[in-house]
Write a protein that holds these residues in place. Structure first.
Motif, PDB file in Angstrom:
ATOM      1  N   ARG A 281     -16.489 -23.986 -89.190  1.00  0.00           N
ATOM      2  CA  ARG A 281     -17.254 -25.221 -89.252  1.00  0.00           C
ATOM      3  C   ARG A 281     -16.567 -26.324 -88.467  1.00  0.00           C
ATOM      4  NH1 ARG A 281     -19.078 -27.599 -95.030  1.00  0.00           N
ATOM      5  NH2 ARG A 281     -16.840 -27.415 -95.334  1.00  0.00           N
ATOM      6  N   ILE A 282     -15.256 -26.394 -88.569  1.00  0.00           N
ATOM      7  CA  ILE A 282     -14.507 -27.411 -87.829  1.00  0.00           C
ATOM      8  C   ILE A 282     -14.604 -27.155 -86.324  1.00  0.00           C
ATOM      9  CG2 ILE A 282     -12.182 -28.289 -87.368  1.00  0.00           C
ATOM     10  CD1 ILE A 282     -11.558 -27.804 -90.341  1.00  0.00           C
ATOM     11  N   ILE A 283     -14.442 -25.909 -85.909  1.00  0.00           N
ATOM     12  CA  ILE A 283     -14.519 -25.587 -84.474  1.00  0.00           C
ATOM     13  C   ILE A 283     -15.911 -25.881 -83.938  1.00  0.00           C
ATOM     14  CG2 ILE A 283     -14.474 -23.705 -82.799  1.00  0.00           C
ATOM     15  CD1 ILE A 283     -12.152 -22.498 -84.384  1.00  0.00           C
TER      16      ILE A 283
ATOM     17  N   ALA B 132     -13.110 -37.860 -86.085  1.00  0.00           N
ATOM     18  CA  ALA B 132     -14.510 -37.597 -85.772  1.00  0.00           C
ATOM     19  C   ALA B 132     -14.894 -36.161 -86.119  1.00  0.00           C
ATOM     20  CB  ALA B 132     -14.768 -37.873 -84.288  1.00  0.00           C
ATOM     21  N   VAL B 133     -14.000 -35.219 -85.833  1.00  0.00           N
ATOM     22  CA  VAL B 133     -14.292 -33.815 -86.131  1.00  0.00           C
ATOM     23  C   VAL B 133     -14.385 -33.603 -87.641  1.00  0.00           C
ATOM     24  CG1 VAL B 133     -13.410 -31.460 -85.975  1.00  0.00           C
ATOM     25  CG2 VAL B 133     -13.263 -32.975 -83.991  1.00  0.00           C
ATOM     26  N   ALA B 134     -13.466 -34.184 -88.390  1.00  0.00           N
ATOM     27  CA  ALA B 134     -13.497 -34.036 -89.850  1.00  0.00           C
ATOM     28  C   ALA B 134     -14.798 -34.603 -90.413  1.00  0.00           C
ATOM     29  CB  ALA B 134     -12.288 -34.729 -90.474  1.00  0.00           C
ATOM     30  N   GLU B 135     -15.208 -35.763 -89.931  1.00  0.00           N
ATOM     31  CA  GLU B 135     -16.455 -36.363 -90.416  1.00  0.00           C
ATOM     32  C   GLU B 135     -17.654 -35.500 -90.049  1.00  0.00           C
ATOM     33  OE1 GLU B 135     -16.650 -40.302 -88.849  1.00  0.00           O
ATOM     34  OE2 GLU B 135     -15.143 -41.125 -90.240  1.00  0.00           O
ATOM     35  N   ALA B 136     -17.678 -34.993 -88.800  1.00  0.00           N
ATOM     36  CA  ALA B 136     -18.801 -34.157 -88.362  1.00  0.00           C
ATOM     37  C   ALA B 136     -18.883 -32.863 -89.159  1.00  0.00           C
ATOM     38  CB  ALA B 136     -18.676 -33.857 -86.873  1.00  0.00           C
TER      39      ALA B 136
ATOM     40  N   GLY C 213      -3.537 -28.442 -81.629  1.00  0.00           N
ATOM     41  CA  GLY C 213      -3.832 -27.153 -82.225  1.00  0.00           C
ATOM     42  C   GLY C 213      -5.326 -26.901 -82.334  1.00  0.00           C
ATOM     43  N   LEU C 214      -6.069 -27.957 -82.644  1.00  0.00           N
ATOM     44  CA  LEU C 214      -7.520 -27.836 -82.726  1.00  0.00           C
ATOM     45  C   LEU C 214      -8.111 -27.535 -81.355  1.00  0.00           C
ATOM     46  CD1 LEU C 214     -10.277 -28.099 -84.084  1.00  0.00           C
ATOM     47  CD2 LEU C 214     -10.106 -30.587 -83.782  1.00  0.00           C
ATOM     48  N   LEU C 215      -7.667 -28.259 -80.323  1.00  0.00           N
ATOM     49  CA  LEU C 215      -8.192 -28.040 -78.973  1.00  0.00           C
ATOM     50  C   LEU C 215      -7.851 -26.637 -78.474  1.00  0.00           C
ATOM     51  CD1 LEU C 215      -7.479 -31.495 -77.302  1.00  0.00           C
ATOM     52  CD2 LEU C 215      -9.704 -30.553 -77.948  1.00  0.00           C
TER      53      LEU C 215
ATOM     54  N   ALA D 142      -7.788 -31.274 -94.525  1.00  0.00           N
ATOM     55  CA  ALA D 142      -8.233 -29.882 -94.360  1.00  0.00           C
ATOM     56  C   ALA D 142      -8.057 -29.438 -92.916  1.00  0.00           C
ATOM     57  CB  ALA D 142      -9.691 -29.747 -94.783  1.00  0.00           C
ATOM     58  N   LEU D 143      -8.357 -30.330 -91.982  1.00  0.00           N
ATOM     59  CA  LEU D 143      -8.192 -30.021 -90.561  1.00  0.00           C
ATOM     60  C   LEU D 143      -6.721 -29.808 -90.229  1.00  0.00           C
ATOM     61  CD1 LEU D 143     -10.074 -31.724 -87.648  1.00  0.00           C
ATOM     62  CD2 LEU D 143      -7.612 -31.381 -87.507  1.00  0.00           C
ATOM     63  N   TYR D 144      -5.853 -30.694 -90.731  1.00  0.00           N
ATOM     64  CA  TYR D 144      -4.427 -30.570 -90.430  1.00  0.00           C
ATOM     65  C   TYR D 144      -3.842 -29.287 -91.008  1.00  0.00           C
ATOM     66  CZ  TYR D 144      -4.624 -35.419 -88.860  1.00  0.00           C
ATOM     67  OH  TYR D 144      -4.931 -36.570 -88.188  1.00  0.00           O
ATOM     68  N   ARG D 145      -4.320 -28.888 -92.197  1.00  0.00           N
ATOM     69  CA  ARG D 145      -3.804 -27.655 -92.792  1.00  0.00           C
ATOM     70  C   ARG D 145      -4.138 -26.440 -91.936  1.00  0.00           C
ATOM     71  NH1 ARG D 145      -5.356 -30.040 -97.741  1.00  0.00           N
ATOM     72  NH2 ARG D 145      -7.338 -28.904 -97.730  1.00  0.00           N
ATOM     73  N   LEU D 146      -5.313 -26.450 -91.319  1.00  0.00           N
ATOM     74  CA  LEU D 146      -5.768 -25.290 -90.550  1.00  0.00           C
ATOM     75  C   LEU D 146      -5.256 -25.278 -89.116  1.00  0.00           C
ATOM     76  CD1 LEU D 146      -9.442 -25.105 -91.825  1.00  0.00           C
ATOM     77  CD2 LEU D 146      -7.682 -23.375 -92.151  1.00  0.00           C
ATOM     78  N   PHE D 147      -5.134 -26.446 -88.485  1.00  0.00           N
ATOM     79  CA  PHE D 147      -4.828 -26.494 -87.057  1.00  0.00           C
ATOM     80  C   PHE D 147      -3.540 -27.252 -86.720  1.00  0.00           C
ATOM     81  CE2 PHE D 147      -9.436 -26.205 -87.565  1.00  0.00           C
ATOM     82  CZ  PHE D 147      -9.701 -25.045 -86.859  1.00  0.00           C
ATOM     83  N   GLY D 148      -2.966 -27.932 -87.676  1.00  0.00           N
ATOM     84  CA  GLY D 148      -1.733 -28.658 -87.432  1.00  0.00           C
ATOM     85  C   GLY D 148      -1.956 -30.054 -86.900  1.00  0.00           C
TER      86      GLY D 148
END
Length: 240
Positions: A24-26, A45-49, A66-68, A56-62
């Motif tokens: 969902r985040i990706i 913006a990604v967390a809100e979207a 890391g997200l990019l 939650a985003l930081y736990r998964l991607f750092g």
């Protein structure tokens, strides 16, 4: 908040809640990327979207990098899914041409994602390496058939450079200046540069290549007489 690990999804059996959240985040990041470019992909913006809290985003991607990186790997996965690999193509040059077209078409259909994947030095992900190995397989088949004009590594660099250059140049042009002849010309220039018009080996495969090399040895070889005799013995065994 429930733990993300090891929670099975009722909608997708076998997929954990953690993996669903990651997807969902990706997906949210890709949508923001396509709408507003890389600058639009902020962690907030990604967390809100995605309808999540930033932790939650930081736990998964750092972090954002890391997200990019995960978004870029998602792009490579999509690109590989678009490929149709024939393990024994009737026309390996046509296969190379088709593969180049698929790469360019993917870039034109996904401009922001492609720019993230190829517009700057990328980290070597597992999916990227799989794609590179598929290209190397194509080039090895060309080499085995006597069609390749150079070593496979240089040929792969030329294929990558022309496809990437074609996409990024096309995207940089105003729409009224985008001429399809640019893509056709770059593709055919690549084909003419890395392949022979006629196969150097008339019989494809190891035996044919061995016979062709053995026949050429008396005329073109820097080997000593002893080395040439040893190589001839090996080629005789391979050509059976």
């Amino acid at each position: 908040m429930p733990a993300l690990d090891h929670v099975q999804s009722a909608a997708e059996p076998g997929v954990t809640a953690r993996e669903q959240t990651r997807r969902r985040i990706i997906d949210a990041a890709v949508e923001l990327l396509e709408r507003g470019g890389r600058d639009a992909v902020t962690t907030r913006a990604v967390a809100e979207a995605a309808g999540l809290q930033s932790p939650a985003l930081y736990r998964l991607f750092g972090d954002k990098d890391g997200l990019l990186e995960a978004v870029a790997e998602h792009g490579f996965t999509q690109f590989l899914a678009a490929k149709h690999i024939d393990p024994d193509p009737h026309d390996p040059i046509k296969e190379l041409r088709t593969g180049w077209d698929i790469a360019v078409e993917f870039g034109l259909a996904n401009p922001a994602l492609y720019t993230l994947m190829y517009g700057e030095p990328t980290k070597s992900t597992t999916v990227f390496r799989i794609g590179l190995e598929l290209l190397m397989d194509r080039l090895r088949r060309l080499a085995a058939g006597g069609w390749l004009r150079m070593d496979e590594e240089l040929a792969a660099q030329i294929v990558h450079a022309t496809a990437r250059g074609a996409v990024l140049t096309w995207l940089s042009l105003p729409e009224e200046q985008r001429n399809p002849a640019l893509l056709d010309t770059l593709r055919e220039s690549m084909i003419m540069t890395v392949t022979n018009q006629e196969p150097a080996v008339q019989e494809a495969g190891l035996a044919g290549a061995a016979r062709a090399l053995r026949a050429a040895l008396p005329r073109h070889t820097p080997l000593s007489h002893a080395e040439q005799q040893l190589l001839t013995e090996w080629l005789d065994r391979l050509s059976v």
